[in-house]
Write a protein that holds these residues in place. Structure first.
Motif, PDB file in Angstrom:
ATOM      1  N   HIS A 120       0.996  -1.217   0.000  1.00 55.57           N
ATOM      2  CA  HIS A 120      -0.070  -0.008  -0.081  1.00 55.57           C
ATOM      3  C   HIS A 120       0.899   1.353  -0.124  1.00 55.57           C
ATOM      4  N   GLN A 121       1.781   1.365  -0.846  1.00 54.35           N
ATOM      5  CA  GLN A 121       2.800   2.324  -0.949  1.00 54.35           C
ATOM      6  C   GLN A 121       2.156   3.017  -2.405  1.00 54.35           C
ATOM      7  N   GLU A 152       0.367  -3.940  -6.808  1.00 54.78           N
ATOM      8  CA  GLU A 152       1.320  -3.200  -6.564  1.00 54.78           C
ATOM      9  C   GLU A 152       2.805  -4.092  -6.680  1.00 54.78           C
ATOM     10  N   LEU A 153       3.744  -3.448  -6.986  1.00 51.80           N
ATOM     11  CA  LEU A 153       4.994  -4.141  -7.459  1.00 51.80           C
ATOM     12  C   LEU A 153       5.928  -3.359  -6.870  1.00 51.80           C
ATOM     13  N   HIS A 154       6.911  -3.943  -5.906  1.00 53.55           N
ATOM     14  CA  HIS A 154       8.243  -3.470  -5.249  1.00 53.55           C
ATOM     15  C   HIS A 154       9.165  -4.058  -6.097  1.00 53.55           C
ATOM     16  N   VAL A 155      10.261  -3.303  -6.558  1.00 51.77           N
ATOM     17  CA  VAL A 155      11.412  -3.672  -7.327  1.00 51.77           C
ATOM     18  C   VAL A 155      12.653  -3.302  -6.630  1.00 51.77           C
ATOM     19  N   PHE A 156      13.468  -4.125  -6.263  1.00 54.44           N
ATOM     20  CA  PHE A 156      15.006  -3.692  -5.768  1.00 54.44           C
ATOM     21  C   PHE A 156      15.910  -4.094  -6.903  1.00 54.44           C
ATOM     22  N   VAL A 157      16.738  -3.109  -7.136  1.00 57.80           N
ATOM     23  CA  VAL A 157      17.623  -3.151  -8.348  1.00 57.80           C
ATOM     24  C   VAL A 157      19.017  -3.037  -7.730  1.00 57.80           C
ATOM     25  N   GLY A 158      19.878  -3.822  -7.785  1.00 62.74           N
ATOM     26  CA  GLY A 158      21.297  -3.904  -7.425  1.00 62.74           C
ATOM     27  C   GLY A 158      22.295  -3.905  -8.403  1.00 62.74           C
ATOM     28  N   THR A 164      11.720  -8.499  -7.483  1.00 67.19           N
ATOM     29  CA  THR A 164      10.631  -8.225  -7.639  1.00 67.19           C
ATOM     30  C   THR A 164       9.613  -8.798  -6.557  1.00 67.19           C
ATOM     31  N   VAL A 165       8.900  -7.839  -6.020  1.00 68.65           N
ATOM     32  CA  VAL A 165       7.931  -8.477  -4.904  1.00 68.65           C
ATOM     33  C   VAL A 165       6.576  -7.835  -5.318  1.00 68.65           C
ATOM     34  N   ARG A 166       5.482  -8.754  -5.708  1.00 71.25           N
ATOM     35  CA  ARG A 166       4.445  -8.467  -6.400  1.00 71.25           C
ATOM     36  C   ARG A 166       3.255  -8.512  -5.345  1.00 71.25           C
ATOM     37  N   HIS A 167       2.372  -7.620  -5.262  1.00 77.74           N
ATOM     38  CA  HIS A 167       1.288  -7.637  -4.356  1.00 77.74           C
ATOM     39  C   HIS A 167       0.019  -7.348  -5.251  1.00 77.74           C
ATOM     40  N   GLY A 168      -0.714  -8.568  -5.695  1.00 79.55           N
ATOM     41  CA  GLY A 168      -1.883  -8.442  -6.733  1.00 79.55           C
ATOM     42  C   GLY A 168      -1.536  -9.149  -7.930  1.00 79.55           C
TER      43      GLY A 168
END
Length: 390
Positions: A120-121, A152-158, A164-168
């Motif tokens: 929920h960001q 909602e999609l959260h992406v960490f890029v290093g 990728t963390v998917r909510h939905g």
């Protein structure tokens, strides 16, 4: 995007605050038993089941998939064994323990991990050292209920990983992975290429939503001018979806411009620069369309309120006219009733059977009674006619 690659330390895995928080000693667990292998030439058989939230994990080298680990632990080991490799880990609604293990392995910032846990960001782009943290709001249009479903999609890029963390349900990252694997020249560019491909997939997913919302607005306009009494509720519900859609698309414009501003600093490949500019153009176009939808719905709501008011006024006017006509009819009926009542009254009194009643023996009594009735009736008629009752 990342000036330095993460140092390869196969013999000394990272120790991070999140690793300490998730270690058995920190959680009050018993110390592990001796797990030394009596047969060093043999690897111990894996006993831990695959992580349930891992949709897909893969290790790439030079744009080609070299392995597909079954769990996060296997992915960590495979990445340590490939100094030039890149890990792409896809998660769907992961558990807290899984995110903690990822944070410990890849030195993810605790604030970014906390955001990924809570979801929920708002869409945003933040840099924590060498790691980018991107939050995206994907959308898809559901034809059956005619509504927009947001994910909602959260992406960490290093330097050598993408998480990728998917909510939905949206977006479909498996399609993005397949497309990139078919173009190894693009995938060879590393985590940046994966991030831009994800951005492109999210933005391309907005196109069917824009078409669906536009079709809904056209239908609503037809219903408004058709006098559908339930259209107000549909306008309100669609307005809420458009506002949510606007919150998903508007921040992307600034996020993509921030990425483009770092082209020179981080030495972004020219092909990726063109790729990102194209995505930014699509985002700008989509954001403008969504802004137009919101204004159009505001105008439609105003027009609908005006039409409803006009309809109510027309109904009230019709009721008033009906009441006036009814009143006129009542006056006519009352006037004729009064006219007919006058001779009845005279005839009733005259017809009483009394012996000592005046005028009973008068020869002009009957004509006088008839004349009196006529005079009263005619007088009442002209009085009511003058007052427009007849």
């Amino acid at each position: 995007m990342t000036p330095e690659r993460r140092p390869h330390r196969p013999q000394q895995p990272r120790k991070h605050a999140w690793r300490r928080a998730s270690s058995p000693s920190a959680q009050g667990a018993q110390p592990p038993a001796d797990t030394s292998n009596p047969h060093p030439e043999r690897d111990p058989a894996p006993t831990a089941p695959a992580d349930p939230s891992v949709v897909e994990a893969a290790l790439y080298r030079d744009g080609v998939r070299v392995s597909s680990p079954d769990s996060l632990a296997d992915t960590f080991r495979a990445l340590r064994a490939q100094p030039d490799g890149m890990a792409w880990i896809g998660l769907a609604r992961p558990t807290e323990q899984e995110l903690l293990s990822l944070a410990a392995e890849f030195d993810l910032h605790e604030l970014a991990v906390e955001d990924a846990m809570e979801a929920h960001q708002r869409p945003k782009l933040e840099r924590y050292g060498e790691t980018l943290f991107v939050v995206l709001r994907a959308a898809r249009y559901l034809d059956a209920p005619e509504e927009v479903d947001f994910g909602e999609l959260h992406v960490f890029v290093g330097a050598d990983f993408v998480i990728t963390v998917r909510h939905g349900a949206a977006p479909d990252l498996s399609a993005v992975r397949r497309r990139l694997e078919k173009t190894p020249d693009l995938l060879r560019l590393g985590p940046e290429a994966v991030l831009y491909a994800i951005l492109d997939a999210v933005v391309d997913g907005y196109a069917p939503v824009v078409s669906g919302v536009q079709n809904d607005i056209d239908e609503i306009e037809t219903e408004v001018f058709g006098g559908d009494p339930t259209v107000s509720r549909r306008i309100y519900e669609l307005s809420r979806e458009v506002v949510e859609f606007q919150r998903a698309t508007r921040p992307l414009v600034g996020m993509l411009h921030a990425l483009m501003a770092g082209f020179t600093k981080y030495g972004t490949d020219e092909e990726l620069q063109r790729y990102l500019r194209d995505v930014a153009d699509h985002v700008t176009h989509t954001s403008e369309r969504v802004d137009g939808f919101r204004q159009a719905l505001t105008d439609i709501l105003t027009v609908n309120a005006t039409l409803v008011t006009q309809q109510q006024n027309a109904e009230m006017r019709a009721l008033a006219e009906a009441g006036f006509e009814q009143n006129e009819e009542i006056k006519k009926i009352s006037s004729w009733a009064a006219i007919l009542f006058a001779p009845t009254l005279v005839g009733t009194i005259y017809g009483m059977n009394f012996e000592n009643m005046p005028e009973l023996g008068w020869g002009f009594g009957y004509p006088f009674a008839i004349l009196l009735m006529a005079v009263v009736c005619v007088s009442l008629y002209f009085i009511f006619k003058r007052r427009d009752w007849l």
